[in-house]
Write a protein that holds these residues in place. Structure first.
Motif, PDB file in Angstrom:
ATOM      1  N   SER A 181       6.416   4.321   8.386  1.00  0.00           N
ATOM      2  CA  SER A 181       5.368   3.565   7.694  1.00  0.00           C
ATOM      3  C   SER A 181       4.078   3.528   8.501  1.00  0.00           C
ATOM      4  O   SER A 181       2.978   3.572   7.940  1.00  0.00           O
ATOM      5  CB  SER A 181       5.855   2.143   7.412  1.00  0.00           C
ATOM      6  N   LEU A 182       4.203   3.462   9.821  1.00  0.00           N
ATOM      7  CA  LEU A 182       3.021   3.492  10.682  1.00  0.00           C
ATOM      8  C   LEU A 182       2.290   4.812  10.548  1.00  0.00           C
ATOM      9  O   LEU A 182       1.058   4.851  10.411  1.00  0.00           O
ATOM     10  CB  LEU A 182       3.421   3.250  12.131  1.00  0.00           C
ATOM     11  N   MET A 183       3.028   5.930  10.587  1.00  0.00           N
ATOM     12  CA  MET A 183       2.393   7.241  10.494  1.00  0.00           C
ATOM     13  C   MET A 183       1.715   7.436   9.142  1.00  0.00           C
ATOM     14  O   MET A 183       0.619   7.992   9.054  1.00  0.00           O
ATOM     15  CB  MET A 183       3.429   8.346  10.724  1.00  0.00           C
ATOM     16  N   VAL A 184       2.370   6.982   8.092  1.00  0.00           N
ATOM     17  CA  VAL A 184       1.767   7.085   6.758  1.00  0.00           C
ATOM     18  C   VAL A 184       0.456   6.302   6.711  1.00  0.00           C
ATOM     19  O   VAL A 184      -0.568   6.791   6.218  1.00  0.00           O
ATOM     20  CB  VAL A 184       2.749   6.583   5.684  1.00  0.00           C
ATOM     21  N   ALA A 185       0.472   5.078   7.235  1.00  0.00           N
ATOM     22  CA  ALA A 185      -0.741   4.257   7.237  1.00  0.00           C
ATOM     23  C   ALA A 185      -1.824   4.888   8.095  1.00  0.00           C
ATOM     24  O   ALA A 185      -3.008   4.912   7.713  1.00  0.00           O
ATOM     25  CB  ALA A 185      -0.413   2.851   7.737  1.00  0.00           C
ATOM     26  N   TYR A 186      -1.453   5.413   9.257  1.00  0.00           N
ATOM     27  CA  TYR A 186      -2.442   5.961  10.191  1.00  0.00           C
ATOM     28  C   TYR A 186      -3.129   7.207   9.623  1.00  0.00           C
ATOM     29  O   TYR A 186      -4.363   7.341   9.726  1.00  0.00           O
ATOM     30  CB  TYR A 186      -1.775   6.308  11.525  1.00  0.00           C
ATOM     31  N   TYR A 187      -2.367   8.101   9.018  1.00  0.00           N
ATOM     32  CA  TYR A 187      -2.940   9.372   8.566  1.00  0.00           C
ATOM     33  C   TYR A 187      -3.528   9.302   7.164  1.00  0.00           C
ATOM     34  O   TYR A 187      -4.235  10.222   6.745  1.00  0.00           O
ATOM     35  CB  TYR A 187      -1.881  10.469   8.625  1.00  0.00           C
ATOM     36  N   SER A 188      -3.268   8.237   6.417  1.00  0.00           N
ATOM     37  CA  SER A 188      -3.822   8.126   5.069  1.00  0.00           C
ATOM     38  C   SER A 188      -5.322   7.894   5.110  1.00  0.00           C
ATOM     39  O   SER A 188      -5.817   7.077   5.887  1.00  0.00           O
ATOM     40  CB  SER A 188      -3.158   6.960   4.317  1.00  0.00           C
ATOM     41  N   GLU A 189      -6.032   8.603   4.272  1.00  0.00           N
ATOM     42  CA  GLU A 189      -7.484   8.423   4.142  1.00  0.00           C
ATOM     43  C   GLU A 189      -7.859   7.907   2.752  1.00  0.00           C
ATOM     44  O   GLU A 189      -8.733   7.057   2.623  1.00  0.00           O
ATOM     45  CB  GLU A 189      -8.202   9.743   4.427  1.00  0.00           C
ATOM     46  N   LYS A 190      -7.209   8.437   1.736  1.00  0.00           N
ATOM     47  CA  LYS A 190      -7.488   8.006   0.367  1.00  0.00           C
ATOM     48  C   LYS A 190      -6.452   6.948  -0.015  1.00  0.00           C
ATOM     49  O   LYS A 190      -5.318   7.269  -0.358  1.00  0.00           O
ATOM     50  CB  LYS A 190      -7.430   9.189  -0.594  1.00  0.00           C
ATOM     51  N   ILE A 191      -6.861   5.694   0.070  1.00  0.00           N
ATOM     52  CA  ILE A 191      -5.950   4.561  -0.112  1.00  0.00           C
ATOM     53  C   ILE A 191      -6.354   3.758  -1.340  1.00  0.00           C
ATOM     54  O   ILE A 191      -7.543   3.535  -1.589  1.00  0.00           O
ATOM     55  CB  ILE A 191      -5.963   3.653   1.132  1.00  0.00           C
ATOM     56  N   GLU A 192      -5.358   3.338  -2.083  1.00  0.00           N
ATOM     57  CA  GLU A 192      -5.588   2.431  -3.204  1.00  0.00           C
ATOM     58  C   GLU A 192      -4.578   1.304  -3.113  1.00  0.00           C
ATOM     59  O   GLU A 192      -3.458   1.501  -2.631  1.00  0.00           O
ATOM     60  CB  GLU A 192      -5.437   3.178  -4.533  1.00  0.00           C
ATOM     61  N   VAL A 193      -4.960   0.140  -3.544  1.00  0.00           N
ATOM     62  CA  VAL A 193      -4.013  -0.971  -3.641  1.00  0.00           C
ATOM     63  C   VAL A 193      -4.010  -1.487  -5.076  1.00  0.00           C
ATOM     64  O   VAL A 193      -4.996  -1.348  -5.798  1.00  0.00           O
ATOM     65  CB  VAL A 193      -4.354  -2.123  -2.669  1.00  0.00           C
ATOM     66  N   SER A 194      -2.892  -2.032  -5.463  1.00  0.00           N
ATOM     67  CA  SER A 194      -2.761  -2.544  -6.819  1.00  0.00           C
ATOM     68  C   SER A 194      -1.976  -3.839  -6.799  1.00  0.00           C
ATOM     69  O   SER A 194      -0.956  -3.947  -6.113  1.00  0.00           O
ATOM     70  CB  SER A 194      -2.048  -1.510  -7.707  1.00  0.00           C
ATOM     71  N   LYS A 195      -2.437  -4.817  -7.552  1.00  0.00           N
ATOM     72  CA  LYS A 195      -1.695  -6.065  -7.700  1.00  0.00           C
ATOM     73  C   LYS A 195      -0.615  -5.955  -8.775  1.00  0.00           C
ATOM     74  O   LYS A 195       0.149  -6.906  -8.995  1.00  0.00           O
ATOM     75  CB  LYS A 195      -2.657  -7.210  -8.036  1.00  0.00           C
ATOM     76  N   GLU A 196      -0.537  -4.789  -9.413  1.00  0.00           N
ATOM     77  CA  GLU A 196       0.516  -4.579 -10.401  1.00  0.00           C
ATOM     78  C   GLU A 196       1.868  -4.495  -9.682  1.00  0.00           C
ATOM     79  O   GLU A 196       1.988  -3.911  -8.612  1.00  0.00           O
ATOM     80  CB  GLU A 196       0.257  -3.302 -11.193  1.00  0.00           C
ATOM     81  N   VAL A 197       2.882  -5.082 -10.308  1.00  0.00           N
ATOM     82  CA  VAL A 197       4.208  -5.155  -9.697  1.00  0.00           C
ATOM     83  C   VAL A 197       5.107  -4.068 -10.275  1.00  0.00           C
ATOM     84  O   VAL A 197       5.295  -3.992 -11.495  1.00  0.00           O
ATOM     85  CB  VAL A 197       4.843  -6.537  -9.935  1.00  0.00           C
ATOM     86  N   ILE A 198       5.674  -3.231  -9.400  1.00  0.00           N
ATOM     87  CA  ILE A 198       6.596  -2.201  -9.856  1.00  0.00           C
ATOM     88  C   ILE A 198       7.991  -2.336  -9.227  1.00  0.00           C
ATOM     89  O   ILE A 198       8.917  -1.656  -9.655  1.00  0.00           O
ATOM     90  CB  ILE A 198       6.069  -0.781  -9.565  1.00  0.00           C
ATOM     91  N   TYR A 199       8.146  -3.232  -8.241  1.00  0.00           N
ATOM     92  CA  TYR A 199       9.362  -3.198  -7.423  1.00  0.00           C
ATOM     93  C   TYR A 199       9.843  -4.607  -7.121  1.00  0.00           C
ATOM     94  O   TYR A 199       9.047  -5.499  -6.825  1.00  0.00           O
ATOM     95  CB  TYR A 199       9.055  -2.467  -6.113  1.00  0.00           C
ATOM     96  N   VAL A 200      11.166  -4.785  -7.192  1.00  0.00           N
ATOM     97  CA  VAL A 200      11.797  -6.075  -6.909  1.00  0.00           C
ATOM     98  C   VAL A 200      12.676  -5.933  -5.671  1.00  0.00           C
ATOM     99  O   VAL A 200      13.642  -5.152  -5.665  1.00  0.00           O
ATOM    100  CB  VAL A 200      12.642  -6.567  -8.089  1.00  0.00           C
ATOM    101  N   ILE A 201      12.346  -6.676  -4.628  1.00  0.00           N
ATOM    102  CA  ILE A 201      13.128  -6.700  -3.401  1.00  0.00           C
ATOM    103  C   ILE A 201      14.155  -7.820  -3.514  1.00  0.00           C
ATOM    104  O   ILE A 201      13.810  -8.956  -3.851  1.00  0.00           O
ATOM    105  CB  ILE A 201      12.231  -6.955  -2.181  1.00  0.00           C
TER     106      ILE A 201
END
Length: 289
Positions: A181-201
Motif C-alpha cells: 500500500s505504501l508503494m502504491v501511494a508513493y508511485y501514484s500520480e493520478k489520484i482520485e478519491v470518492s465518497k461513494e461506498v463500494i466495500y464493506v469491511i
C-alpha cells in the motif's frame, strides 16, 4: 483482456467467501480470482456453482495472504485491480460505481468503505481512519496522507502502475499489505478519491488484525520499521507511521520487549505518536472513564 480483475486470498472461510462471491456480478468485463491458501476443504467444489470464478491454489504448505495475492497478480488480466478479503463483501451498487470510473485515466481511486460487526450487523469502526484520510485529501489535496492507508481494499488500482514499478506483497506472517500500500501511494500520480461506498469491511473477534501472538507482533513491528525507513530514505520522514501500537502490545510480552522497542524507536527517530492530536486521543481513550 478484462477491464477489471478482483483478487481474493482465501483460507478456511467458506461461508463468508460465498457471501463475497455473491456480491460480485457475473459480467464479461470482470475477472474474479480466488487464491486458496491450502484450506482444509476442497476449494474447487465452489467451481460447480461459480463457473465464472477462476480458482487457484497456492502450492503445498500455507504461505499467507501475501503469497496468495502475488499469485493473483500473476493471474490477473484486467486493466484495473480490486482486492477483497474473503470475510468482507461489496455493496449492492459497487460495480455500477466502478464501471463509471473504469474508463478514466488514473493510477488509483480511493473509495470510502463502511464496516460492520459480522455477528450483530451493527456499524463498526474499522473504516473510520480511511474516511478521515479521504476527507483530508478532499480538503488539502495532499497525496501523502495516503501513506497512512495501510490496506489494499476499497481501492481501484491501475495494473500498469503495479507492473511498471514491480510492486508486490510481502510474503510474511502478517502485515503483508503494508509495504504494498505504501508503494502504491508513493508511485501514484493520478489520484482520485470518492465518497461513494463500494466495500464493506467486517469485524470479528477472530480477525487476523486482532491476533496478538509475539510472532505476529514482531512481524508487525518489523514491517513498520521497513515502512518508516523507506519514507525517511525518500525525505518523507514527517509521514512515518506511529509506533505507539507496537509499544502498547509489547508490554504483553514483558517489560524487556517494551524497553527494547522504545529505545530502538528513539535511536532511529521513529515517532511514537503522529502528532499532539494523536497523543491527546490516545490519552483520552486510555485514561478517562
Amino acid at each position: 483482456m478484462k477491464s477489471l480483475s478482483i483478487i481474493i486470498p482465501h483460507f478456511n472461510s467458506k461461508d463468508s467467501l460465498i457471501v463475497l462471491l455473491n456480491s460480485i456480478p457475473n459480467n464479461d468485463w470482470i475477472q474474479t480470482i480466488v487464491i486458496d491458501d491450502n484450506s482444509n476443504f476442497n476449494i474447487f467444489e465452489l467451481a460447480e456453482n461459480y463457473k465464472h470464478i477462476e480458482i487457484f491454489k497456492v502450492d503445498k504448505n500455507k504461505k499467507g495472504a501475501g503469497a496468495a495475492r502475488n499469485l493473483g497478480l500473476e493471474k490477473a488480466t484486467g486493466n484495473y485491480l480490486l482486492f477483497a478479503d474473503s470475510d468482507d463483501y461489496f455493496t449492492e451498487n459497487a460495480f455500477e460505481i466502478v464501471k463509471n470510473k473504469i474508463n478514466k485515466s488514473f493510477d488509483i481511486i480511493y473509495f470510502a468503505p463502511i464496516s460492520i460487526h459480522i455477528k450483530s450487523g451493527k456499524p463498526a469502526t474499522r473504516h473510520l481512519s480511511t474516511i478521515l484520510l479521504i476527507e483530508d485529501y478532499i480538503k488539502n489535496k495532499n497525496k501523502e496522507i495516503f501513506f497512512k492507508n495501510y490496506g489494499p481494499v476499497s481501492k481501484l488500482i491501475s495494473t500498469k502502475l503495479i507492473t511498471d514499478y514491480s510492486i508486490k506483497f510481502e510474503e510474511i506472517l502478517t502485515s503483508d499489505d503494508v509495504m504494498f500500500s505504501l508503494m502504491v501511494a508513493y508511485y501514484s500520480e493520478k489520484i482520485e478519491v470518492s465518497k461513494e461506498v463500494i466495500y464493506v469491511i467486517t469485524e470479528s473477534d477472530n480477525s487476523l488484525t486482532k491476533q496478538k501472538s509475539e510472532k505476529h507482533e514482531d512481524c508487525r513491528f518489523q514491517t513498520m520499521v521497513r515502512y518508516n525507513d523507506f519514507l525517511v530514505s525518500k525525505g518523507l520522514e514527517k509521514f512515518q507511521g506511529s509506533m505507539f501500537p507496537h509499544l502498547r502490545n509489547a508490554k504483553k510480552f514483558g517489560w524487556y520487549k517494551f524497553w527494547y522497542i522504545l529505545f530502538y524507536c528513539k535511536h532511529n527517530n521513529y515517532p511514537i505518536f503522529y502528532d499532539y492530536k494523536h497523543f491527546s486521543r490516545i490519552l483520552k481513550r486510555n485514561f478517562t472513564t
